[in-house]
Design a protein around this motif. Structure first.
Motif, short mmCIF file in Angstrom:
data_model
loop_
_atom_site.label_atom_id
_atom_site.label_comp_id
_atom_site.label_asym_id
_atom_site.label_seq_id
_atom_site.Cartn_x
_atom_site.Cartn_y
_atom_site.Cartn_z
N LEU A 73 0.82 -1.21 0.00
CA LEU A 73 0.00 0.00 0.00
C LEU A 73 0.86 1.26 0.00
O LEU A 73 0.51 2.26 -0.64
CB LEU A 73 -0.92 0.00 1.22
CG LEU A 73 -2.10 -0.98 1.24
CD1 LEU A 73 -2.85 -0.87 2.56
CD2 LEU A 73 -3.05 -0.71 0.07
N HIS A 74 1.99 1.21 0.67
CA HIS A 74 2.84 2.38 0.77
C HIS A 74 3.66 2.61 -0.50
O HIS A 74 4.37 3.64 -0.60
CB HIS A 74 3.77 2.27 1.98
CG HIS A 74 3.09 2.62 3.28
ND1 HIS A 74 2.27 1.72 3.94
CD2 HIS A 74 3.08 3.74 4.02
CE1 HIS A 74 1.79 2.29 5.05
NE2 HIS A 74 2.27 3.51 5.12
N THR A 75 3.57 1.72 -1.45
CA THR A 75 4.25 1.96 -2.75
C THR A 75 3.46 2.97 -3.58
O THR A 75 3.97 3.47 -4.59
CB THR A 75 4.38 0.65 -3.56
OG1 THR A 75 3.06 0.13 -3.83
CG2 THR A 75 5.20 -0.37 -2.80
N PHE A 76 2.20 3.30 -3.14
CA PHE A 76 1.40 4.26 -3.89
C PHE A 76 1.69 5.70 -3.47
O PHE A 76 1.06 6.64 -3.96
CB PHE A 76 -0.09 3.98 -3.66
CG PHE A 76 -0.57 2.70 -4.31
CD1 PHE A 76 -1.01 2.69 -5.60
CD2 PHE A 76 -0.54 1.50 -3.60
CE1 PHE A 76 -1.44 1.52 -6.21
CE2 PHE A 76 -0.97 0.32 -4.18
CZ PHE A 76 -1.41 0.33 -5.49
N VAL A 77 2.63 5.88 -2.54
CA VAL A 77 2.97 7.24 -2.10
C VAL A 77 3.60 8.01 -3.25
O VAL A 77 4.50 7.50 -3.91
CB VAL A 77 3.93 7.18 -0.90
CG1 VAL A 77 4.39 8.58 -0.51
CG2 VAL A 77 3.28 6.48 0.27
#
Length: 410
Positions: free
Chosen positions: A406-410
């Motif tokens: 999910l944090h790769t979408f930052v």
């Protein structure tokens, strides 16, 4: 007895220590027993005619004893991870005060119509104990309006019934522990410490942030469901096996909440009704005199918000009150909107559209509710269900991986 002696007696009753006392024999005798025994006394009186005046006179003292026990005894014995025990006991004492308040003003005695099959003759003491511990009033005339889910467990024999409930307890206990581990794994630095943290990750884009918080909220709500079902299964086994109660005295407590087709269906039938009566007495009846049926609904849910806010404040006094009051207030608003829809269209909310509506409304305001629990540090509470779970390593690995993704979408 002299006036001085009377004052000394009252002072001993209402005395509050400067700090909480540990849960031991002394605190049990001094604080817990007076509240518990007075509760049993009123449960006995409410079954007897001509005791209303006495009950009215006794209620302020009983409420004070319940409050005194709730704020003075430390059931965690100084262990921050066991703070939830203090919360549970405080809620029990709050229910004692509310239930005795209702019993105080009843004009007719309460009557029991369901007793264990092996009961030879009525016993007022056993009836009082049953009334005091019977949260939904199963088998009593005051529970006529309480919805009881249909029986789905095998009841061909006590052995078969108890075996089914035993395996249900094991299953729900395992799932509860697994879900607790999963929630903590989303943010170990925030959800495993008592000062808590928000389920909304400010480092993520708004859409992904809400997806993440919604997943945490759904997992949390299923966790609440499983832990309550586990506790109810344990209580059922104790009641039927140890105290020889009839299985009919322990009907199902949930009815597949995930199958709800409206908010009214969810809250009045499918979710547990354990504290329904207390919410109605505390908020539903008073507001119904002002605003009719809409006030009855709003008052009941606001009482629920206050009840849940007690949980939050006991865990972390810095969490604002608004999160619980707003969340439960909006649940009442949703039900009123359903009633307005029915009044104008002649159709009730239901079907697949009703399921979508219910899921969406619960998810929106459930996020706010669960965020309040998270910021209060509720996720840090630990017990044997999660600490001894064999699934810990597997669950943590997969949740860590998903959260990193999910944090790769930052």
């Amino acid at each position: 007895m002299s006036a001085g002696a009377n004052l000394s007696f009252v002072d001993n009753i209402v005395h509050f220590p400067l700090t909480k006392v540990p849960f031991d024999v002394y605190s049990t005798i001094t604080y817990v027993l007076p509240a518990s025994l007075s509760y049993i006394v009123v449960a006995t009186l409410v079954m007897l005619p001509g005791t209303r005046t006495l009950r009215i006179a006794l209620w302020p003292l009983i409420a004070l004893l319940a409050f005194r026990a709730a704020v003075c005894v430390d059931f965690s014995n100084g262990d921050p991870q066991s703070t939830y025990l203090n919360v549970d006991f405080a809620l029990v004492m709050l229910c004692v005060a509310i239930r005795t308040l209702e019993w105080t003003f009843l004009k007719e005695p309460l009557k029991r119509h369901l007793r264990p099959a092996n009961s030879t003759s009525p016993s007022i003491i056993l009836d009082a104990l049953d009334l005091a511990t019977n949260v939904r009033g199963i088998g009593w005339n005051w529970s006529k309006s309480v919805y009881v889910p249909p029986e789905t467990r095998p009841t061909s024999s006590r052995l078969v019934f108890c075996s089914y409930v035993f395996f249900s307890a094991i299953f729900h206990g395992f799932i509860c522990g697994t879900l607790q581990i999963a929630v903590q794994a989303f943010s170990p630095e925030a959800f495993t410490v008592l000062n808590g943290g928000s389920i909304f990750d400010e480092g993520l884009p708004p859409s992904i942030r809400y997806v993440r918080s919604s997943i945490i909220a759904v997992v949390t709500m299923f966790g609440i469901y499983t832990v309550m079902q586990f506790n109810y299964d344990v209580g059922t086994i104790l009641g039927v096996v140890v105290f020889r109660q009839d299985p009919a005295q322990w009907p199902p407590v949930f009815q597949a909440p995930w199958m709800a087709t409206s908010l009214r269906d969810f809250w009045s039938r499918r979710w547990h009704q354990m504290f329904r009566r207390s919410f109605i007495v505390l908020g539903g009846w008073p507001l119904s005199f002002i605003s009719g049926h809409a006030g009855y609904i709003l008052g009941s849910f606001l009482a629920s918000g206050i009840f849940h806010n007690v949980v939050v404040l006991m865990l972390n006094g810095s969490v604002e009150m608004g999160c619980m009051l707003l969340s439960f207030g909006m649940m009442a608003t949703g039900i009123v909107l359903e009633d307005v829809f029915t009044r104008f269209t002649g159709r009730t909310v239901g079907g697949w559209k009703g399921r979508l509506w219910t899921a969406a409304w619960l998810l929106v305001w459930g996020n706010l509710m669960v965020d309040g629990f998270a910021r209060a540090g509720m996720f840090a509470s630990s017990n044997v269900l999660d600490s001894a779970s064999p699934a810990r390593a597997v669950v943590e690995r997969h949740v860590f991986a998903f959260d990193r993704w999910l944090h790769t979408f930052v």
